[in-house]
Each structure stands twice: as C-alpha cells, then as structure tokens.
Write a protein that holds these residues in place. Structure first.
Motif, PDB file in Angstrom:
ATOM      1  N   ALA A 148      55.873  49.067  35.488  1.00  0.00           N
ATOM      2  CA  ALA A 148      56.653  49.508  34.329  1.00  0.00           C
ATOM      3  C   ALA A 148      55.885  50.560  33.530  1.00  0.00           C
ATOM      4  O   ALA A 148      56.482  51.524  33.028  1.00  0.00           O
ATOM      5  N   ASP A 149      54.569  50.398  33.427  1.00  0.00           N
ATOM      6  CA  ASP A 149      53.762  51.362  32.692  1.00  0.00           C
ATOM      7  C   ASP A 149      53.762  52.720  33.400  1.00  0.00           C
ATOM      8  O   ASP A 149      53.859  53.775  32.756  1.00  0.00           O
ATOM      9  N   ILE A 150      53.686  52.693  34.732  1.00  0.00           N
ATOM     10  CA  ILE A 150      53.731  53.942  35.502  1.00  0.00           C
ATOM     11  C   ILE A 150      55.083  54.625  35.315  1.00  0.00           C
ATOM     12  O   ILE A 150      55.150  55.846  35.096  1.00  0.00           O
ATOM     13  N   GLU A 162      44.099  54.673  35.854  1.00  0.00           N
ATOM     14  CA  GLU A 162      42.999  53.730  36.078  1.00  0.00           C
ATOM     15  C   GLU A 162      42.674  52.954  34.803  1.00  0.00           C
ATOM     16  O   GLU A 162      42.467  51.735  34.847  1.00  0.00           O
ATOM     17  N   GLN A 163      42.663  53.638  33.675  1.00  0.00           N
ATOM     18  CA  GLN A 163      42.393  52.954  32.403  1.00  0.00           C
ATOM     19  C   GLN A 163      43.496  51.954  32.073  1.00  0.00           C
ATOM     20  O   GLN A 163      43.232  50.867  31.549  1.00  0.00           O
ATOM     21  N   ALA A 164      44.737  52.321  32.374  1.00  0.00           N
ATOM     22  CA  ALA A 164      45.860  51.410  32.118  1.00  0.00           C
ATOM     23  C   ALA A 164      45.709  50.133  32.929  1.00  0.00           C
ATOM     24  O   ALA A 164      46.000  49.033  32.440  1.00  0.00           O
ATOM     25  N   ILE A 165      45.239  50.265  34.171  1.00  0.00           N
ATOM     26  CA  ILE A 165      45.041  49.087  35.013  1.00  0.00           C
ATOM     27  C   ILE A 165      43.876  48.254  34.488  1.00  0.00           C
ATOM     28  O   ILE A 165      43.950  47.021  34.436  1.00  0.00           O
ATOM     29  N   ARG A 166      42.810  48.907  34.073  1.00  0.00           N
ATOM     30  CA  ARG A 166      41.620  48.187  33.597  1.00  0.00           C
ATOM     31  C   ARG A 166      41.888  47.463  32.275  1.00  0.00           C
ATOM     32  O   ARG A 166      41.139  46.549  31.915  1.00  0.00           O
ATOM     33  N   TYR A 172      40.015  44.895  38.293  1.00  0.00           N
ATOM     34  CA  TYR A 172      40.678  46.108  38.778  1.00  0.00           C
ATOM     35  C   TYR A 172      40.994  46.021  40.273  1.00  0.00           C
ATOM     36  O   TYR A 172      42.117  46.321  40.698  1.00  0.00           O
ATOM     37  N   ASP A 173      40.024  45.647  41.097  1.00  0.00           N
ATOM     38  CA  ASP A 173      40.241  45.597  42.547  1.00  0.00           C
ATOM     39  C   ASP A 173      41.303  44.566  42.917  1.00  0.00           C
ATOM     40  O   ASP A 173      42.102  44.794  43.838  1.00  0.00           O
ATOM     41  N   TYR A 174      41.308  43.436  42.206  1.00  0.00           N
ATOM     42  CA  TYR A 174      42.322  42.417  42.470  1.00  0.00           C
ATOM     43  C   TYR A 174      43.713  42.970  42.198  1.00  0.00           C
ATOM     44  O   TYR A 174      44.642  42.794  42.997  1.00  0.00           O
ATOM     45  N   THR A 186      49.484  51.674  46.886  1.00  0.00           N
ATOM     46  CA  THR A 186      48.579  51.487  45.752  1.00  0.00           C
ATOM     47  C   THR A 186      49.260  52.008  44.479  1.00  0.00           C
ATOM     48  O   THR A 186      50.236  52.771  44.550  1.00  0.00           O
ATOM     49  N   PRO A 187      48.744  51.656  43.300  1.00  0.00           N
ATOM     50  CA  PRO A 187      49.319  52.211  42.065  1.00  0.00           C
ATOM     51  C   PRO A 187      49.313  53.739  42.051  1.00  0.00           C
ATOM     52  O   PRO A 187      50.281  54.361  41.618  1.00  0.00           O
ATOM     53  N   LEU A 188      48.224  54.356  42.516  1.00  0.00           N
ATOM     54  CA  LEU A 188      48.155  55.812  42.536  1.00  0.00           C
ATOM     55  C   LEU A 188      49.194  56.394  43.491  1.00  0.00           C
ATOM     56  O   LEU A 188      49.858  57.397  43.172  1.00  0.00           O
TER      57      LEU A 188
END
Length: 253
Positions: A148-150, A162-166, A172-174, A186-188
């Motif tokens: 949803a954020d993306i 990356e910051q949004a995920i962190r 992060y890896d999980y 992947t998110p990217l």
C-alpha cells in the motif's frame, strides 16, 4: 506490459481441444459453466461471471457438458505477481465483464488511436485480476502495508523504499523475503513494474500532445532522465525515445 495481442469470443461451445499459447490467456465466462483441464491432472472450474488466467506454455483443454460462452484474449507480459493458472469472480457490478467487452469492441474497431484505449484496457484488466485475486487470498499485514505504501508513493522521485521497509517493526531481510513469497517479486521489482507500466502508457500517448522525456521520467518517479532511460531500456529493449517513435509509427492515421 499488459499489451493485449488478440481478443476473441466463443459462441455456445462444448469443448476446446488441448492447446497452449505463447502468452497469457485470459478468459471471461459469459454463460454456462465447465472446467479447464491441465496435463498435470488439475482442474480449474468456472461459471458465468468468472475469469480465468492461464500462463504461457501451459497445455490445457476446456470441457463443458451444458456448453459455455466467453470472451477470451491473449496478453503480453501482464503485471501479475502470480505464476500459475488462477480464476477470480467478477464483482456484482460486472466491472471485469465491461472491461473484457470493451477490449473486444476496440480490438475489432478501426478507430484512430484505438491502441491508446487498448493499452489502458490491458492495464485495467490486469489490475482487476490482481485486486480480485488478492482479495481472495489475503496478504499478511506487513506485506500489505508495504504494498500500500508503494502504491501511494511510487510516482514520487524522493520516495525512499528501503527506508519505508526499515520503518516496519520487522527485520528488513525477513520483510523482503516475505514480500517476494506472497507477491512473487521483491518490493523494488514491484515498484519498478508500476513505474514502467506508467511510462509505457505515457510514451504511447506522446505523439498525441504528450510530455517531454524529462517530464515522463518525473511522472514515473525518476529525477534522473538518464537513469530512467537505462531502467526502461533494460525492461523494453529500447530507449524511451525509440519506444515512443515506434508506437507513433505503428499508430493508424
């Protein structure tokens, strides 16, 4: 991506022999019921109001005792985060049926610039299928938050994925692995797919009074047109400028 290559329609039919396609096949059942059969022995049942999606190279047959009617199309590189065949049910208002019907109409028409409508309908149909299937198979809460954020921010050049995920309360890896497990990318990759879909739509419309290349890049979330061009070329095999010129050359006068 999401390029509709062909649209057809079956009148009352009782069976379709074993076959496969080099691209995804999408089938909307407009009447009757039956099942798609696959070589591994699985069945994908359908009825009126259900749309099925079958991956390229997947040999299948279609069988129905009472007969079926449908609208079917082949689509190139749909933005599905799914790998296997699946079916979804249309909503009560029949939005998916409307999109399939419009695709059939415009595919057969000789209207000027109809490819612009076909491109939009390809995106719309793929989006409907993703949304309807996702509603049937709920994503985990952290993955849905990231997705949803993306969707809210992918057109913003200063969006720091990356910051949004962190910022999420998980490692992060999980989260990255969980996202790929549930959505297939992947998110990217998910964000890049959205940006490239938007770029394709805007570049298709450039010859009809569209935007400069820098404006295209900015609207797709890139503040560096050269980097945008590299990403685009990797995806489509040509520069954005060449893509726009080729689309303009293919456009009927």
């Amino acid at each position: 991506m999401n390029t509709i290559l062909f649209v057809g329609q079956h009148p009352r039919t009782y069976g379709v022999r074993w076959h496969s396609h080099s691209h995804w096949e999408l089938v909307y059942c407009t009447g009757g019921e039956g099942a798609f059969l696959f070589e591994n022995g699985t069945r994908l049942p359908y009825r009126a109001g259900v749309a099925a999606a079958i991956p390229p190279g997947e040999r299948h047959a279609n069988a129905s005792q009472e007969g079926f009617t449908n609208i079917f199309l082949t689509i190139e590189e749909p933005s599905f985060p799914f790998w296997g065949a699946f079916a979804v049910e249309d909503d009560a208002e029949g939005h998916l049926l409307s999109a399939f019907s419009q695709a059939r109409y415009y595919f057969l028409s000789d209207l000027s610039k109809r490819e612009l409508v076909m491109a939009a309908l390809g995106d719309l149909i793929a989006s409907y299928l993703i949304v309807y299937r996702s509603s049937q198979e709920q994503l985990s809460e952290p993955v849905e938050r990231i997705r949803a954020d993306i969707l809210r921010h992918y057109t913003q050049a200063d969006y720091a994925l990356e910051q949004a995920i962190r910022r999420q309360p998980f490692h992060y890896d999980y989260l990255r692995k969980r996202f790929k497990k549930e959505l297939g990318v992947t998110p990217l990759e998910y964000m890049t797919n959205l940006r490239m879909k938007k770029a394709e739509t805007l570049l298709t419309a450039m010859d009809s009074g569209g935007y400069s290349m820098g404006e295209i890049a900015a609207q797709c979330g890139y503040d560096d047109p050269l980097y945008f061009s590299r990403v685009f070329k990797k995806r489509f095999g040509c520069s954005p400028t060449r893509f726009a010129k080729d689309r303009a050359a293919d456009s009927p006068l």
